[in-house]
Scaffold this active site. Structure first.
Site, mmCIF file in Angstrom:
data_model
loop_
_atom_site.group_PDB
_atom_site.id
_atom_site.type_symbol
_atom_site.label_atom_id
_atom_site.label_comp_id
_atom_site.label_asym_id
_atom_site.label_seq_id
_atom_site.Cartn_x
_atom_site.Cartn_y
_atom_site.Cartn_z
ATOM 1 N N GLY A 165 0.827 -1.212 0.000
ATOM 2 C CA GLY A 165 0.000 0.000 0.000
ATOM 3 C C GLY A 165 0.858 1.258 0.000
ATOM 4 O O GLY A 165 2.077 1.208 -0.146
ATOM 5 N N GLY A 189 7.651 -6.758 -6.672
ATOM 6 C CA GLY A 189 6.876 -7.635 -7.539
ATOM 7 C C GLY A 189 6.016 -6.897 -8.542
ATOM 8 O O GLY A 189 6.300 -5.741 -8.896
ATOM 9 N N GLY A 191 3.015 -5.554 -8.352
ATOM 10 C CA GLY A 191 2.447 -4.301 -7.851
ATOM 11 C C GLY A 191 3.495 -3.199 -7.845
ATOM 12 O O GLY A 191 3.245 -2.067 -8.289
ATOM 13 N N THR A 192 4.680 -3.551 -7.383
ATOM 14 C CA THR A 192 5.777 -2.585 -7.306
ATOM 15 C C THR A 192 6.160 -2.076 -8.691
ATOM 16 O O THR A 192 6.405 -0.875 -8.886
ATOM 17 C CB THR A 192 7.011 -3.246 -6.655
ATOM 18 O OG1 THR A 192 6.612 -3.782 -5.397
ATOM 19 C CG2 THR A 192 8.144 -2.272 -6.474
ATOM 20 N N THR A 218 9.733 -11.718 -7.026
ATOM 21 C CA THR A 218 8.467 -12.399 -6.749
ATOM 22 C C THR A 218 8.750 -13.815 -6.323
ATOM 23 O O THR A 218 9.291 -14.605 -7.088
ATOM 24 C CB THR A 218 7.530 -12.430 -7.970
ATOM 25 O OG1 THR A 218 6.627 -13.532 -7.815
ATOM 26 C CG2 THR A 218 8.260 -12.606 -9.282
ATOM 27 N N ILE A 219 8.376 -14.112 -5.098
ATOM 28 C CA ILE A 219 8.631 -15.477 -4.640
ATOM 29 C C ILE A 219 7.701 -16.452 -5.359
ATOM 30 O O ILE A 219 8.036 -17.595 -5.583
ATOM 31 C CB ILE A 219 8.489 -15.560 -3.111
ATOM 32 C CG1 ILE A 219 9.162 -16.821 -2.610
ATOM 33 C CG2 ILE A 219 7.053 -15.517 -2.673
ATOM 34 C CD1 ILE A 219 9.865 -16.639 -1.359
ATOM 35 N N ASP A 220 6.523 -15.960 -5.764
ATOM 36 C CA ASP A 220 5.576 -16.830 -6.478
ATOM 37 C C ASP A 220 5.990 -17.067 -7.930
ATOM 38 O O ASP A 220 5.384 -17.878 -8.611
ATOM 39 C CB ASP A 220 4.174 -16.209 -6.468
ATOM 40 C CG ASP A 220 3.526 -16.265 -5.094
ATOM 41 O OD1 ASP A 220 4.097 -16.921 -4.216
ATOM 42 O OD2 ASP A 220 2.464 -15.647 -4.920
ATOM 43 N N MET A 377 8.595 -19.226 6.441
ATOM 44 C CA MET A 377 9.974 -19.734 6.613
ATOM 45 C C MET A 377 10.715 -19.819 5.289
ATOM 46 O O MET A 377 11.925 -19.638 5.243
ATOM 47 C CB MET A 377 9.948 -21.105 7.281
ATOM 48 C CG MET A 377 9.508 -21.017 8.719
ATOM 49 S SD MET A 377 9.380 -22.617 9.463
ATOM 50 C CE MET A 377 11.089 -23.064 9.503
ATOM 51 N N ILE A 378 9.960 -20.095 4.194
ATOM 52 C CA ILE A 378 10.665 -20.283 2.920
ATOM 53 C C ILE A 378 11.072 -18.967 2.266
ATOM 54 O O ILE A 378 11.840 -18.945 1.315
ATOM 55 C CB ILE A 378 9.880 -21.168 1.915
ATOM 56 C CG1 ILE A 378 8.611 -20.474 1.403
ATOM 57 C CG2 ILE A 378 9.539 -22.511 2.514
ATOM 58 C CD1 ILE A 378 7.991 -21.169 0.199
HETATM 59 N N1 LIG Z 1 -1.404 -0.578 -9.669
HETATM 60 C C1 LIG Z 1 -0.526 0.000 -8.846
HETATM 61 N N2 LIG Z 1 -0.115 1.268 -9.059
HETATM 62 C C2 LIG Z 1 0.762 1.879 -8.227
HETATM 63 N N3 LIG Z 1 1.319 1.245 -7.165
HETATM 64 C C3 LIG Z 1 0.954 -0.003 -6.897
HETATM 65 C C4 LIG Z 1 0.015 -0.709 -7.718
HETATM 66 N N4 LIG Z 1 -0.157 -1.957 -7.208
HETATM 67 C C5 LIG Z 1 0.634 -2.021 -6.110
HETATM 68 N N5 LIG Z 1 1.308 -0.858 -5.927
HETATM 69 C C6 LIG Z 1 2.246 -0.544 -4.851
HETATM 70 O O1 LIG Z 1 3.390 -1.403 -4.936
HETATM 71 C C7 LIG Z 1 3.812 -1.792 -3.639
HETATM 72 C C8 LIG Z 1 3.945 -3.282 -3.542
HETATM 73 O O2 LIG Z 1 2.820 -3.927 -4.073
HETATM 74 P P1 LIG Z 1 2.354 -5.378 -3.590
HETATM 75 O O3 LIG Z 1 1.258 -5.831 -4.472
HETATM 76 O O4 LIG Z 1 2.080 -5.334 -2.126
HETATM 77 O O5 LIG Z 1 3.651 -6.276 -3.707
HETATM 78 P P2 LIG Z 1 4.436 -6.841 -4.958
HETATM 79 O O6 LIG Z 1 5.209 -5.728 -5.536
HETATM 80 O O7 LIG Z 1 5.286 -7.883 -4.344
HETATM 81 O O8 LIG Z 1 3.416 -7.374 -5.920
HETATM 82 C C9 LIG Z 1 2.821 -1.211 -2.654
HETATM 83 O O9 LIG Z 1 3.393 -0.075 -2.049
HETATM 84 C C10 LIG Z 1 1.626 -0.860 -3.507
HETATM 85 O O10 LIG Z 1 0.913 0.276 -3.029
HETATM 86 O O1 LIG Z 2 1.526 -11.982 4.240
HETATM 87 P P1 LIG Z 2 2.157 -11.077 3.228
HETATM 88 O O2 LIG Z 2 3.376 -10.418 3.707
HETATM 89 O O3 LIG Z 2 1.150 -10.131 2.660
HETATM 90 O O4 LIG Z 2 2.694 -11.972 2.023
HETATM 91 C C1 LIG Z 2 2.146 -13.164 1.634
HETATM 92 C C2 LIG Z 2 1.881 -13.246 0.185
HETATM 93 O O5 LIG Z 2 2.875 -12.751 -0.672
HETATM 94 C C3 LIG Z 2 3.165 -13.702 -1.676
HETATM 95 O O6 LIG Z 2 4.346 -14.307 -1.302
HETATM 96 C C4 LIG Z 2 3.334 -13.093 -3.044
HETATM 97 O O7 LIG Z 2 4.411 -12.215 -3.065
HETATM 98 P P2 LIG Z 2 5.377 -12.004 -4.303
HETATM 99 O O8 LIG Z 2 5.059 -10.625 -4.789
HETATM 100 O O9 LIG Z 2 6.764 -12.103 -3.757
HETATM 101 O O10 LIG Z 2 5.118 -13.041 -5.357
HETATM 102 C C5 LIG Z 2 2.031 -14.701 -1.642
HETATM 103 O O11 LIG Z 2 2.347 -15.996 -2.019
HETATM 104 C C6 LIG Z 2 1.604 -14.630 -0.214
HETATM 105 O O12 LIG Z 2 0.258 -14.860 -0.039
HETATM 106 MG MG LIG Z 3 2.330 -9.232 -6.179
#
Ligand SMILES: Nc1ncnc2c1ncn2[C@@H]1O[C@H](COP(=O)(O)OP(=O)(O)O)[C@@H](O)[C@H]1O
Ligand SMILES: O=P(O)(O)OC[C@H]1O[C@](O)(COP(=O)(O)O)[C@@H](O)[C@@H]1O
Ligand SMILES: [Mg+2]
Length: 472
Positions: A165, A189, A191-192, A218-220, A377-378
């Site tokens: 967020g 990942g 979102g980032t 991205t761990i996934d 843990m992973i």
């Molecule tokens: N569509 C988007 N536009 C701008 N920022 C985003 C968007 N989706 C996610 N973010 C921001 O990217 C950061 C990480 O997103 P998140 O989905 O939690 O993790 P990840 O990058 O691992 O997918 C957060 O600070 C989130 O607010």
């Molecule tokens: O509990 P948190 O910190 O939100 O993260 C858990 C989630 O993040 C994930 O690891 C996905 O994150 P990635 O962006 O690294 O792929 C999911 O598998 C899992 O549900």
């Molecule tokens: Mg993600």
């Protein structure tokens, strides 16, 4: 093509169907930028290496399987140092931020970004942004030096902290401008990377000389285009410990069942690779492959058969598998985290309960079920040796790209080569296990589990063929 309204993909076409999906360059929107000789030319470690600099036209194909008639297809710009750079090292103010969930190797990437900037290019001003995107405007920053990051690759997590967020593009770019930052390295990942794309677009709109570079995490393993994420191998390796424990427990009890839940919200790569690596797993359940519990070809029937044959079994389940079944039986509300990701029910607990209920209700046999949830843990462990090397190459490639003036790109491995991929390709979709591909077939043949989809379709077809009571 991309999801960003401002992105204009830079497409270069060549002969025989050659396509280069190029990345933006700061010179695209800032005229008359000065260039400088790359300091690596006089660096003793690199000046001895012939052809150390990447040819400006080098690119890497996205698809390497070809036949004599196939067009050359899509390519990405090859990563690496260029003869000319667009920054004077003394003028660089770099910033590094980590966002989203943890992943093994985050600290290694931070370390290697700092070392590449400092040792290769002589950049001395490097800031760490604390606590993810919101750290740009809500937290303090820390100065990073090779000395301060020397040992961090031996630790899990991220020394900078991370968050979900809190992405406010205007505030972030204001902060970049106020602090005089001109290279931003954003590790995270899908979102980032979406957030990084917005930052890049805003920077371009303001005509700022700032390179925005993504490093995919991205761990996934659900980011498209790239071969795999750093940290993925480490996570699969760590998952083996949980599977081994489940196997030991299952083997030692009467009709023992070990259930292991692994990460994988929408993509089951960790579960699939952990299963393939282990060879102790009897059944792997992932989000991409729907399954059913009851009836012919269902999970219960398979569990019963495997227990009768072997006396024990191990089930690996990805956290996003069977969510529609869980929601049906638990009537759960749709909840989201701060970044808008779907929050899931604990499918491991749910399936363990269902299996126990089934065997006790029908009094088929006495079972001993042990549920292991190694979720965090992973990903909380430090990265293994091969991930450390991978992180190093990603970080060095990112720095070479920014110094060369490229921006709006993610540094990624494509067919074993380091490349620069435009943001719009990274954020356009999600990488998933394709259950009609060979890898899933390999898994099915290694576990000998039923292909639930096939058996469900067959059962439905059979039901349709059978005359119903009304017709008789
Ligand atoms: N569509 C988007 N536009 C701008 N920022 C985003 C968007 N989706 C996610 N973010 C921001 O990217 C950061 C990480 O997103 P998140 O989905 O939690 O993790 P990840 O990058 O691992 O997918 C957060 O600070 C989130 O607010
Ligand atoms: O509990 P948190 O910190 O939100 O993260 C858990 C989630 O993040 C994930 O690891 C996905 O994150 P990635 O962006 O690294 O792929 C999911 O598998 C899992 O549900
Ligand atoms: Mg993600």
């Amino acid at each position: 093509m991309g999801s960003s309204p401002n992105s204009k993909p830079k497409i270069v076409r060549g002969t025989a169907g050659y396509v280069l999906e190029d990345v933006p360059h700061m010179a695209d929107y800032i005229p008359d930028l000065p260039t400088y000789t790359n300091p690596l030319q006089i660096n003793p470690a690199y000046s001895v290496v012939k052809q150390y600099f990447v040819h400006v036209d080098d690119s890497v194909p996205q698809k390497i399987i070809a036949n004599k008639d196939s067009p050359r297809g899509v390519h990405f710009r090859r990563a690496g140092p260029r003869q000319k750079v667009y920054f004077d090292s003394d003028d660089v103010q770099a910033a590094i931020v980590t966002c989203g969930g943890l992943c093994p190797g985050l600290n290694t990437v931070i370390r290697e970004l700092v070392c590449a900037l400092y040792h290769m290019y002589g950049v001395k001003k490097i800031l760490g942004i604390n606590g993810g995107y919101k750290g740009f405007y809500a937290h303090n920053t820390i100065a990073l030096t090779p000395k301060s990051v020397n040992d961090i690759h031996k630790r899990g997590g991220t020394i900078l902290g991370s968050s979900r967020g809190g992405h406010d593009t205007t505030k972030i770019v204001d902060s970049i401008q106020d602090r005089g930052i001109n290279q931003v390295y954003i590790i995270g990942g899908d979102g980032t990377q979406r957030g990084a794309d917005r930052i890049f677009e805003e920077i371009r709109r303001r005509h700022l000389k700032v390179a925005v570079v993504g490093i995919p995490k991205t761990i996934d393993n659900d980011i498209p285009v790239i071969d795999k994420s750093f940290g993925f191998d480490t996570a699969v390796e760590e998952a083996q410990r949980a599977i081994n424990a489940a196997h030991v427990e299952a083997e030692s009890g009467e009709n023992g069942i070990g259930v292991v839940k692994l990460m994988g919200r929408y993509s089951g790569f960790i579960a699939m690779y952990a299963t393939l690596a282990s060879r102790d797993v009897d059944c792997c359940l992932i989000p991409e492959s729907p399954f059913h519990l009851e009836g012919p070809g269902g999970l219960f029937e398979f569990v019963e058969r495997r227990l009768k044959e072997n006396g024990h079994m191990v089930i690996v389940i990805a956290e996003g598998a069977g969510q529609e079944l869980v929601s049906e039986s638990m009537q759960s509300l749709q909840k989201q985290d701060a970044s808008g990701n779907k929050l899931l029910q604990d499918v491991g607990l749910w399936i363990s309960q269902k299996i126990k209920e089934h065997f006790s209700r029908l009094k088929i046999m006495h079972i001993n079920l042990k549920y292991i949830d190694p979720t965090y843990m992973i990903r909380a462990v430090p990265s293994n040796a091969s991930d450390n090397v991978y992180c190093t190459l990603l970080a060095q490639s990112a720095v070479h790209g920014a110094m060369a003036g490229y921006t709006g790109f993610t540094s990624g491995l494509v067919n074993g080569r380091q490349t620069y991929i435009p943001f719009y390709r990274i954020i356009e979709g999600q990488n998933k296990v394709v259950i009609t591909d060979r890898m899933w077939a390999r898994l099915l043949s290694s576990t000998n589990q039923p292909s639930f989809t096939v058996s469900k379709i067959a059962a439905e077809e059979k039901r349709e063929e059978e005359p119903t009571g009304e017709q008789q």
